[in-house]
Design a protein around this motif. Structure first.
Motif, PDB file in Angstrom:
ATOM      1  N   ALA A 110       0.831  -1.211   0.000  1.00 18.57           N
ATOM      2  CA  ALA A 110       0.000   0.000   0.000  1.00 18.57           C
ATOM      3  C   ALA A 110       0.861   1.255   0.000  1.00 18.57           C
ATOM      4  CB  ALA A 110      -0.923   0.000   1.215  1.00 18.57           C
ATOM      5  N   ASN A 111       1.927   1.255   0.795  1.00 18.63           N
ATOM      6  CA  ASN A 111       2.828   2.413   0.833  1.00 18.63           C
ATOM      7  C   ASN A 111       3.548   2.589  -0.498  1.00 18.63           C
ATOM      8  OD1 ASN A 111       2.326   3.393   3.447  1.00 18.63           O
ATOM      9  ND2 ASN A 111       3.718   1.906   4.373  1.00 18.63           N
ATOM     10  N   GLU A 112       3.836   1.470  -1.171  1.00 18.24           N
ATOM     11  CA  GLU A 112       4.447   1.553  -2.500  1.00 18.24           C
ATOM     12  C   GLU A 112       3.468   2.146  -3.502  1.00 18.24           C
ATOM     13  OE1 GLU A 112       7.509   0.812  -4.280  1.00 18.24           O
ATOM     14  OE2 GLU A 112       8.024   1.354  -2.216  1.00 18.24           O
ATOM     15  N   ILE A 113       2.197   1.780  -3.372  1.00 20.44           N
ATOM     16  CA  ILE A 113       1.172   2.353  -4.252  1.00 20.44           C
ATOM     17  C   ILE A 113       1.131   3.867  -4.081  1.00 20.44           C
ATOM     18  CG2 ILE A 113      -1.323   2.519  -4.666  1.00 20.44           C
ATOM     19  CD1 ILE A 113      -1.520  -0.460  -4.006  1.00 20.44           C
ATOM     20  N   LEU A 114       1.170   4.328  -2.834  1.00 19.20           N
ATOM     21  CA  LEU A 114       1.163   5.773  -2.575  1.00 19.20           C
ATOM     22  C   LEU A 114       2.396   6.447  -3.166  1.00 19.20           C
ATOM     23  CD1 LEU A 114      -0.094   6.304   1.102  1.00 19.20           C
ATOM     24  CD2 LEU A 114      -1.311   6.740  -1.026  1.00 19.20           C
TER      25      LEU A 114
ATOM     26  N   LEU B  57       4.406   5.453  -5.630  1.00 20.25           N
ATOM     27  CA  LEU B  57       4.362   5.447  -7.084  1.00 20.25           C
ATOM     28  C   LEU B  57       3.301   6.404  -7.614  1.00 20.25           C
ATOM     29  CD1 LEU B  57       4.702   1.585  -7.576  1.00 20.25           C
ATOM     30  CD2 LEU B  57       6.423   3.301  -8.181  1.00 20.25           C
ATOM     31  N   ASN B  58       2.189   6.488  -6.908  1.00 23.48           N
ATOM     32  CA  ASN B  58       1.126   7.405  -7.319  1.00 23.48           C
ATOM     33  C   ASN B  58       1.598   8.853  -7.281  1.00 23.48           C
ATOM     34  OD1 ASN B  58      -1.757   8.021  -7.931  1.00 23.48           O
ATOM     35  ND2 ASN B  58      -1.703   8.964  -5.896  1.00 23.48           N
TER      36      ASN B  58
ATOM     37  N   GLU C  27       4.405   9.905  -7.937  1.00 20.32           N
ATOM     38  CA  GLU C  27       5.339  10.153  -9.036  1.00 20.32           C
ATOM     39  C   GLU C  27       4.625  10.311 -10.379  1.00 20.32           C
ATOM     40  OE1 GLU C  27       8.181   7.002  -8.951  1.00 20.32           O
ATOM     41  OE2 GLU C  27       9.118   7.677  -7.081  1.00 20.32           O
ATOM     42  N   LEU C  28       3.329  10.014 -10.405  1.00 24.49           N
ATOM     43  CA  LEU C  28       2.571  10.170 -11.652  1.00 24.49           C
ATOM     44  C   LEU C  28       2.411  11.647 -12.004  1.00 24.49           C
ATOM     45  CD1 LEU C  28      -0.331   7.586 -11.164  1.00 24.49           C
ATOM     46  CD2 LEU C  28       1.745   7.296 -12.517  1.00 24.49           C
ATOM     47  N   GLU C  29       2.298  11.924 -13.282  1.00 22.49           N
ATOM     48  CA  GLU C  29       2.072  13.304 -13.726  1.00 22.49           C
ATOM     49  C   GLU C  29       0.754  13.831 -13.172  1.00 22.49           C
ATOM     50  OE1 GLU C  29       1.596  15.831 -17.901  1.00 22.49           O
ATOM     51  OE2 GLU C  29       2.341  13.768 -17.933  1.00 22.49           O
ATOM     52  N   LYS C  30      -0.264  12.961 -13.150  1.00 22.51           N
ATOM     53  CA  LYS C  30      -1.553  13.312 -12.564  1.00 22.51           C
ATOM     54  C   LYS C  30      -1.914  12.246 -11.538  1.00 22.51           C
ATOM     55  CE  LYS C  30      -3.350  15.777 -16.606  1.00 22.51           C
ATOM     56  NZ  LYS C  30      -4.459  15.855 -17.608  1.00 22.51           N
ATOM     57  N   PRO C  31      -1.466  12.408 -10.303  1.00 26.86           N
ATOM     58  CA  PRO C  31      -1.715  11.397  -9.263  1.00 26.86           C
ATOM     59  C   PRO C  31      -3.208  11.168  -9.032  1.00 26.86           C
ATOM     60  CG  PRO C  31      -0.052  12.974  -8.544  1.00 26.86           C
ATOM     61  CD  PRO C  31      -0.670  13.540  -9.792  1.00 26.86           C
ATOM     62  N   LEU C  32      -3.543   9.939  -8.678  1.00 27.21           N
ATOM     63  CA  LEU C  32      -4.920   9.622  -8.329  1.00 27.21           C
ATOM     64  C   LEU C  32      -5.201  10.089  -6.905  1.00 27.21           C
ATOM     65  CD1 LEU C  32      -5.079   5.951  -9.706  1.00 27.21           C
ATOM     66  CD2 LEU C  32      -5.699   8.068 -10.884  1.00 27.21           C
ATOM     67  N   ASP C  33      -6.469  10.228  -6.575  1.00 25.31           N
ATOM     68  CA  ASP C  33      -6.880  10.669  -5.240  1.00 25.31           C
ATOM     69  C   ASP C  33      -7.035   9.428  -4.361  1.00 25.31           C
ATOM     70  OD1 ASP C  33      -7.686  12.307  -3.198  1.00 25.31           O
ATOM     71  OD2 ASP C  33      -9.744  12.513  -3.911  1.00 25.31           O
ATOM     72  N   ILE C  34      -5.938   9.042  -3.693  1.00 28.26           N
ATOM     73  CA  ILE C  34      -5.895   7.776  -2.954  1.00 28.26           C
ATOM     74  C   ILE C  34      -5.749   8.014  -1.456  1.00 28.26           C
ATOM     75  CG2 ILE C  34      -4.600   5.644  -2.588  1.00 28.26           C
ATOM     76  CD1 ILE C  34      -3.818   5.667  -5.497  1.00 28.26           C
ATOM     77  N   TYR C  35      -6.526   7.249  -0.681  1.00 26.09           N
ATOM     78  CA  TYR C  35      -6.411   7.246   0.782  1.00 26.09           C
ATOM     79  C   TYR C  35      -6.218   5.807   1.247  1.00 26.09           C
ATOM     80  CZ  TYR C  35      -8.409  11.967   0.691  1.00 26.09           C
ATOM     81  OH  TYR C  35      -8.641  13.297   0.443  1.00 26.09           O
TER      82      TYR C  35
ATOM     83  N   GLU D 222       7.162  -3.810  -5.194  1.00 23.06           N
ATOM     84  CA  GLU D 222       7.006  -2.631  -6.052  1.00 23.06           C
ATOM     85  C   GLU D 222       6.304  -3.006  -7.354  1.00 23.06           C
ATOM     86  OE1 GLU D 222       9.728   0.789  -8.296  1.00 23.06           O
ATOM     87  OE2 GLU D 222      10.642  -0.594  -6.850  1.00 23.06           O
ATOM     88  N   ARG D 223       6.640  -4.175  -7.922  1.00 22.59           N
ATOM     89  CA  ARG D 223       5.988  -4.617  -9.149  1.00 22.59           C
ATOM     90  C   ARG D 223       4.490  -4.828  -8.926  1.00 22.59           C
ATOM     91  NH1 ARG D 223      10.730  -7.924  -9.268  1.00 22.59           N
ATOM     92  NH2 ARG D 223      12.188  -7.243 -10.896  1.00 22.59           N
ATOM     93  N   ILE D 224       4.168  -5.449  -7.806  1.00 20.20           N
ATOM     94  CA  ILE D 224       2.759  -5.686  -7.487  1.00 20.20           C
ATOM     95  C   ILE D 224       2.027  -4.360  -7.306  1.00 20.20           C
ATOM     96  CG2 ILE D 224       1.191  -6.617  -5.735  1.00 20.20           C
ATOM     97  CD1 ILE D 224       3.290  -8.830  -5.257  1.00 20.20           C
ATOM     98  N   ALA D 225       2.647  -3.448  -6.558  1.00 21.35           N
ATOM     99  CA  ALA D 225       2.039  -2.135  -6.308  1.00 21.35           C
ATOM    100  C   ALA D 225       1.827  -1.377  -7.607  1.00 21.35           C
ATOM    101  CB  ALA D 225       2.918  -1.322  -5.364  1.00 21.35           C
ATOM    102  N   LEU D 226       2.819  -1.402  -8.487  1.00 26.13           N
ATOM    103  CA  LEU D 226       2.704  -0.689  -9.761  1.00 26.13           C
ATOM    104  C   LEU D 226       1.602  -1.285 -10.623  1.00 26.13           C
ATOM    105  CD1 LEU D 226       3.780   1.467 -11.677  1.00 26.13           C
ATOM    106  CD2 LEU D 226       5.443  -0.211 -12.524  1.00 26.13           C
TER     107      LEU D 226
END
Length: 213
Positions: free
Chosen positions: A60-64, A66-67, A69-77, A197-201
């Motif tokens: 979950a922390n990896e998802i955050l 990586l998110n 680092e996106l140009e347009k991050p998703l709104d994740i909690y 990290e692969r799973i999170a991505l």
């Protein structure tokens, strides 16, 4: 617990303030990543001693990360940001309070059969407004995960888990079982930070793609 609840309360307070002052919240779709177990609830224990609660928190922390680092991050909690036990009802209440569009619960599997392997997805047995969307999202994410990390597919299944039945009325909701910690190969694979990290991505990109459809 107090620290996490304070964080949740702060988020809810901010949302209420937006309404009070007539400000519009973002039209961007909101995703809740439910980090399974935590605190005294370790969840499944792998053959190498790895604990489910730690694995899913790391992913979950990896998802955050990586998110961000996106140009347009998703709104994740996240439902928890540390090794803390959050009740099932508090997890679902958070999804409703934040008016989530998608609820993804992260878990790992365990079996007495050491050869049991693969990824499976659960959706609510209740037939509600978001049932079809949940099934569609489940297939999309499981397919992407299996393709990305080479795990076997165990399919999308119906269940009556509390976090599913209490959120399916307000958003698409799925529970991911990210392989078997009781399986030597899968337990070892998911213990590796690079593989986490692969799973999170894969989860992040499949969510990003699915919510566009």
């Amino acid at each position: 617990m107090k620290k996490v609840l304070k964080n949740v309360s702060f988020v809810i307070l901010v949302l209420k303030m937006c309404v009070i002052f007539g400000q519009e919240t973002s039209a961007q779709k909101r995703i809740i990543i439910d980090v399974g177990h935590g605190g005294k609830d370790a969840g499944a224990i792998g053959i190498n001693g790895i604990q489910e609660k730690d694995v899913v928190l790391s992913i979950a922390n990896e998802i955050l990360r990586l998110n961000n680092e996106l140009e347009k991050p998703l709104d994740i909690y996240l439902t928890r940001y540390s090794d803390t036990l959050i009740s099932l009802s508090q997890r679902t209440k958070l999804a409703k309070a934040l008016k989530a569009n998608l609820f993804v619960s992260l878990h790992c599997n365990h079996s007495e059969n050491p050869n049991a392997r693969g990824i499976e997805v659960y959706v609510s047995r209740k037939q509600k407004e978001f049932s079809k969307a949940s099934v569609f999202m489940g297939y999309q994410i499981e397919s992407a995960l299996c393709k990305a990390i080479g795990y076997e597919s165990r399919g999308v299944k119906f269940a009556n888990f509390q976090v599913l039945r209490e959120t399916v009325e307000c958003c698409a909701t799925i529970l991911l079982e990210l392989g078997f910690l009781s399986n030597k190969d899968e337990g070892s694979y998911i213990s590796d930070n690079n593989n986490m990290e692969r799973i999170a991505l894969s989860i992040l990109l499949s969510i990003q793609q699915s919510i566009k459809l």
